[in-house]
Design a protein around this motif. Sequence first.
Motif, PDB file in Angstrom:
ATOM      1  N   THR A 147       0.851  -1.187   0.000  1.00 15.10           N
ATOM      2  CA  THR A 147       0.000   0.000   0.000  1.00 15.10           C
ATOM      3  C   THR A 147       0.888   1.239   0.000  1.00 15.10           C
ATOM      4  OG1 THR A 147      -0.102   0.133   2.422  1.00 15.10           O
ATOM      5  CG2 THR A 147      -1.793  -1.181   1.317  1.00 15.10           C
ATOM      6  N   TYR A 148       0.333   2.353  -0.450  1.00 14.73           N
ATOM      7  CA  TYR A 148       1.094   3.600  -0.406  1.00 14.73           C
ATOM      8  C   TYR A 148       0.180   4.752  -0.029  1.00 14.73           C
ATOM      9  CZ  TYR A 148      -0.772   4.063  -5.172  1.00 14.73           C
ATOM     10  OH  TYR A 148      -1.594   4.120  -6.271  1.00 14.73           O
ATOM     11  N   GLN A 149       0.794   5.791   0.516  1.00 14.06           N
ATOM     12  CA  GLN A 149       0.065   6.983   0.941  1.00 14.06           C
ATOM     13  C   GLN A 149       0.845   8.209   0.506  1.00 14.06           C
ATOM     14  OE1 GLN A 149      -0.913   6.972   5.103  1.00 14.06           O
ATOM     15  NE2 GLN A 149      -1.667   9.085   5.120  1.00 14.06           N
ATOM     16  N   VAL A 150       0.142   9.210  -0.003  1.00 15.60           N
ATOM     17  CA  VAL A 150       0.770  10.431  -0.504  1.00 15.60           C
ATOM     18  C   VAL A 150       0.676  11.534   0.551  1.00 15.60           C
ATOM     19  CG1 VAL A 150       0.711  12.213  -2.287  1.00 15.60           C
ATOM     20  CG2 VAL A 150       0.235   9.825  -2.889  1.00 15.60           C
ATOM     21  N   PHE A 151       1.775  12.261   0.728  1.00 11.03           N
ATOM     22  CA  PHE A 151       1.831  13.367   1.685  1.00 11.03           C
ATOM     23  C   PHE A 151       2.198  14.651   0.948  1.00 11.03           C
ATOM     24  CE2 PHE A 151       2.499   9.491   3.981  1.00 11.03           C
ATOM     25  CZ  PHE A 151       1.815   9.671   5.184  1.00 11.03           C
ATOM     26  N   ASP A 152       1.376  15.679   1.123  1.00  6.58           N
ATOM     27  CA  ASP A 152       1.598  16.976   0.476  1.00  6.58           C
ATOM     28  C   ASP A 152       2.587  17.772   1.329  1.00  6.58           C
ATOM     29  OD1 ASP A 152       1.525  19.421  -0.760  1.00  6.58           O
ATOM     30  OD2 ASP A 152      -0.663  19.613  -0.772  1.00  6.58           O
ATOM     31  N   VAL A 153       3.862  17.592   1.042  1.00  5.30           N
ATOM     32  CA  VAL A 153       4.922  18.136   1.895  1.00  5.30           C
ATOM     33  C   VAL A 153       4.972  19.658   1.856  1.00  5.30           C
ATOM     34  CG1 VAL A 153       7.417  18.196   2.286  1.00  5.30           C
ATOM     35  CG2 VAL A 153       6.303  16.039   1.685  1.00  5.30           C
TER      36      VAL A 153
END
Length: 262
Positions: free
Chosen positions: A43-49
């Motif tokens: 699984t993967y998760q995106v983070f708006d840095v």
Amino acid sequence: MNSNKPKIKVAILDLYDGVANEGMRGFREILERYKTKHNLNLTYQVFDVRGKAEVPDTGFDAYISSGGPGSPLDSEGSVWERNYFNLIDKLEDHNLGNNGDKKQVFFVCHSFQLMCRKYGLGEISTRRSPSFGVLPVHIVGEGSQEQVFQGLSDPFYTVDSRSWQVINTDPNRFKELGMDLLALEKERPYVNLPRAMMAIRFSPYFIATQFHPEADAHGMSLLLQRDDKKADVISEHGEAKYNEMLERLEDPDKIVHTQHTI
């Protein structure tokens, strides 16, 4: 079914600051392809840095830090960058400890430049003109032994898209930190300018590329045919080279091979 397999968690650090791009799609497609090919419980998760100052915790198995627009210098001291480097420091500390589950991190383009600034590995400056297109990258030094590069030719072809560069390598600093320069940009014998660093192994668990290994032929073709990008390439390389780049997109030994190898 892969539900009984160990779960692999990947964090994608999005540094595009809301700007439209092909990179995030490329990362997702590579992860989905890898998951299917190896039948993984991934699984993967995106983070708006940059946009939301989001960063993951250290509970992920691997981290991909993207490219992004703008200066890699102007963000110094910003909230999002402090959060970002704080995460990197935590991951480094984790990897230095007696932990079996080391954290793998892949840094791309803008992230590459930020990390070079963090470690003081060279001079960060704007290019005389933007680099954009399907271009050769030359393997140097320990790059010939780099596992990530195994199966690539020298030079290999990939997508380069940047207005900034890291030049004037500091060999003593590399030696002091135990880091390895893996690749340089194409040779330009007719131009008396230093060659930019294109790939670095920071540690056994951290690797970075200035180029975009996530880029695919379809996305690159769409970009190259945009009027602004076409004008940039022709201005920098000439129309013949522009047409050659379009042809390279169809060559399975060029960026298709690079994307499936790295």
